[in-house]
Design a protein around this motif. Sequence first.
Motif, mmCIF file in Angstrom:
data_model
loop_
_atom_site.group_PDB
_atom_site.id
_atom_site.type_symbol
_atom_site.label_atom_id
_atom_site.label_comp_id
_atom_site.label_asym_id
_atom_site.label_seq_id
_atom_site.Cartn_x
_atom_site.Cartn_y
_atom_site.Cartn_z
ATOM 1 N N UNK A 22 -30.194 -66.277 32.468
ATOM 2 C CA UNK A 22 -30.281 -66.519 33.879
ATOM 3 C C UNK A 22 -28.795 -65.687 34.285
ATOM 4 N N UNK A 23 -29.216 -64.916 35.338
ATOM 5 C CA UNK A 23 -28.018 -64.054 35.751
ATOM 6 C C UNK A 23 -27.790 -64.252 37.275
ATOM 7 N N UNK A 24 -26.792 -64.852 37.657
ATOM 8 C CA UNK A 24 -26.260 -65.102 38.834
ATOM 9 C C UNK A 24 -25.653 -63.903 39.446
ATOM 10 N N UNK A 25 -25.928 -63.740 40.675
ATOM 11 C CA UNK A 25 -25.308 -62.296 41.390
ATOM 12 C C UNK A 25 -25.962 -61.173 40.818
ATOM 13 N N UNK A 26 -27.296 -61.243 40.465
ATOM 14 C CA UNK A 26 -28.328 -60.274 39.949
ATOM 15 C C UNK A 26 -27.965 -58.899 40.709
ATOM 16 N N UNK A 91 -25.271 -66.157 32.733
ATOM 17 C CA UNK A 91 -24.357 -65.197 32.982
ATOM 18 C C UNK A 91 -23.853 -65.129 34.494
ATOM 19 N N UNK A 92 -22.400 -64.990 34.729
ATOM 20 C CA UNK A 92 -22.062 -65.244 36.007
ATOM 21 C C UNK A 92 -21.131 -64.220 36.399
ATOM 22 N N UNK A 93 -21.274 -63.216 36.786
ATOM 23 C CA UNK A 93 -20.305 -61.896 36.881
ATOM 24 C C UNK A 93 -19.447 -62.371 37.864
#
Length: 95
Positions: A22-26, A91-93
């Motif tokens: 799961x990628x936040x702010x993809x 992942x949350x960048x």
Amino acid sequence: MVKAIRVHEFGDPEVERRHTILVHAEAGGVGSLLCRWGNALGATVIGIVSTKEKAAQAKDDGAHHVMIYEEEDFVARVNEITSGNGVDIVYDSVV
């Protein structure tokens, strides 16, 4: 170069084929690279974004599933996509 370094910092060498990430702010720079990286490793990528325009970008980046976090309950949707198993890595960048 900075984006590549940031992906390496967030990257997990344990991502494997058939994992779901799961990628936040993809649609951001780091998120976009994480999506492409996950795809290259054979993972299923779920991208979370804030607008329809960013959702289109996430699809272009190769996200298998894209959600706009203000329009749907992404926890419920992730559970639906994964048949209740959840994801292997998040992942949350945006820190």
